[in-house]
Write an enzyme that holds these catalytic residues in place. Structure first.
Site, mmCIF file in Angstrom:
data_model
loop_
_atom_site.group_PDB
_atom_site.id
_atom_site.type_symbol
_atom_site.label_atom_id
_atom_site.label_comp_id
_atom_site.label_asym_id
_atom_site.label_seq_id
_atom_site.Cartn_x
_atom_site.Cartn_y
_atom_site.Cartn_z
ATOM 1 C CE LYS A 197 -2.078 -1.699 3.658
ATOM 2 N NZ LYS A 197 -2.972 -2.074 4.762
ATOM 3 C CG ASP A 232 -6.436 -4.592 8.184
ATOM 4 O OD1 ASP A 232 -5.942 -5.698 7.881
ATOM 5 O OD2 ASP A 232 -6.559 -3.657 7.377
#
Ligand code: BGC
Length: 500
Positions: A197, A232
């Site tokens: 990312k 997450d």
């Protein structure tokens, strides 16, 4: 700007100059009709290559299951790593006490504190703060990033009010949601496999992220123990299970994408530890790195990959997640500008800036239902500094957004179908007497309505109407932070004292 970013900009500028020259030549030779034909040719070819008919999606799901099995068998057998989370007891609702969480995974991070009140009171109180990460820290040195995070956490802890109560004689405990691939060695330790990312901090790879955070916290004088390290997806699964016992999997569709699910310990040949009491283990799939010949990749995806910080990696993520969707649209528009003078005789300089077209802007254009596509016009005007575009060109841009989002959403649905297959929840016989809930979180899912609806419609198409009745998709709003706090509670170092 980091070195790689500079390199990318330079390359793009050079390509840009070449493209301008090329466009001028094209313009001299091409009549307006021919330019429009070329635009439509590029659009139609792109649409065709992005095709995700149901048969293809079923192949993608099958391939996902094959990769899942390979990843569960051994660490190096698949691109889908199937990482063991060391979470074998999901929250039950009994958790109580004061816990902190730190959620790091995108351009922002969140710190939160919760007061848990056990079965009766549930989450009694919670507070959070959100801080954005300066872009230079995403490609700098590990110590700087962790130092910055620790300093923000120190500020947040200092604001703790008397309504939050820590039992006497105890140190504060933290659940650390770290949303990157980590090879865990226990619930509270693990080494970073790689960044994703847009993060690229070389001196962190191979390091224990809990040690790095603990060192930084000490330096800032924060007295806190990192009790749980979670992805997450794992945090979202824990948070989801806390409120609904039928949650078996969690998916993140945000800047990046990934999924976690509950697997039977017996189905994990690579697990060498003691048999979990629950008989189950949460697996962090790291599905963003999935690749298959069945994925509908185009030349634009290949070029995006070549220019990325993580070349050759996260192929599935680059087709699906929020970091990339707008960028794919930009790349097709570049081709139209170069080969069909879509924006006039010259290529608008802004169009040559990578990532200038963000997915939220693409989403706004996609959702434009005005007859003259007013939002598309104004977005293109502000972002690319291009004055009024004709309606037929706005329609082309709108269509590009539809194509890119539809492909991403349908592929994400195929991934979820893969998990349902692996978990044996894809047939009526297995679903008859139990509900199956998949918790989903992430900005892409939450804010891009067309994407969300397309994903859900596609999943329904894949499982069929009868099985669909037994399945629910739940939006787990910011579940990963709370989930990490809950996992810190269920793995608290003071658990034995509590039991006594
Ligand atoms: C990371 C995952 C994470 C996902 C969603 C991916 O890029 O590799 O660990 O769960 O993004 O945040």
């Amino acid at each position: 700007m980091g070195k790689t970013a500079v390199a990318v900009t330079v390359t793009v500028t050079v390509v840009g100059v070449a493209a301008v020259a090329c466009a001028v030549i094209v313009n001299r030779r091409m009549k307006n009709g021919a330019k429009w034909d070329r635009t439509m040719e590029i659009l139609n070819e792109f649409e065709e290559k992005c095709g995700t008919h149901i048969g293809k999606l079923k192949q993608v799901a099958e391939a996902m299951v094959v990769e899942m099995n390979a990843g569960l068998a051994s660490d190096n057998a698949s691109r889908v790593k199937m990482l063991i989370s060391f979470v074998d007891n999901l929250p039950t609702g009994d958790e109580h006490g004061l816990f902190y969480a730190l959620d790091l995974g995108g351009t922002n991070f969140r710190v939160l504190r919760v007061q848990l009140g056990g079965k009766e009171a549930g989450i009694k109180r919670q507070e959070f703060a959100e801080v954005s990460i300066p872009p230079e820290l995403m490609v700098g040195k590990s110590e700087e990033l962790f130092g910055y995070i620790a300093a923000e956490l120190a500020k947040f802890v200092a604001q703790e009010g008397p309504e939050f109560q820590l039992s006497p004689g105890r140190e504060r405990e933290l659940g650390f949601t770290f949303s990157f691939p980590v090879m865990q060695t226990s619930i509270d330790s693990g080494t970073l496999i790689k960044w994703t990312k847009g993060f690229s901090i070389d001196d962190s790879v191979g390091q224990d992220v809990v040690e790095e955070l603990t060192k930084a916290l000490r330096k800032k004088g924060v007295e806190m123990h990192v009790t749980a390290l979670v992805n997450d997806t794992v945090g979202t699964l824990a948070g989801g299970r806390f409120s609904n016992k039928d949650v078996i999997a969690a998916v993140i569709l945000g800047t990046g994408t990934n999924a976690a699910y509950v697997e039977s310990a017996q189905a994990i040949p690579k697990w060498r530890g003691p048999s979990p009491r629950s008989g189950e283990m949460v697996i962090n799939m790291e599905w963003g790195n999935f690749q298959s010949t069945h994925l509908p990749l185009t030349e634009y995806d290949n070029a995006l990959d070549l220019d990325s910080l993580n070349r050759g990696e996260q192929t599935y993520e680059k087709l699906i997640s929020g970091m990339y969707l707008g960028e794919i649209v930009r790349r097709v528009l570049c081709r139209m500008a170069e080969e069909a003078s879509f924006f006039g005789n010259n290529i608008p300089p802004k169009l040559l800036t990578p990532f200038i077209l963000r997915t939220p802007d693409m989403s706004a254009m996609h959702h434009d239902s005005s007859p003259d596509l007013r939002v598309v016009g104004s977005k293109i005007k502000t972002i690319l500094e291009i004055p009024d575009l004709s309606l037929k060109k706005r329609k082309v841009i709108h269509k590009l957004c539809v194509i890119v989002a539809t492909r991403g959403a349908r592929l994400a649905a195929a991934g979820i179908f893969g998990i349902l297959k692996k978990a044996g929840r894809d047939t009526l016989a297995n679903c008859e007497n139990q509900r199956t809930v998949v918790a989903i979180d992430g900005g892409l899912y939450e804010h891009y309505t067309e994407f969300r609806e397309c994903l859900e419609d596609t999943l329904r198409e894949l499982v069929g109407d009868r099985v669909w009745e037994k399945i629910s998709i739940e939006h787990a709003n910011d579940g990963s932070g709370i989930g990490a706090a809950l996992l810190a509670a269920s793995h608290s170092r003071y658990l034995e004292d509590d039991e006594k």
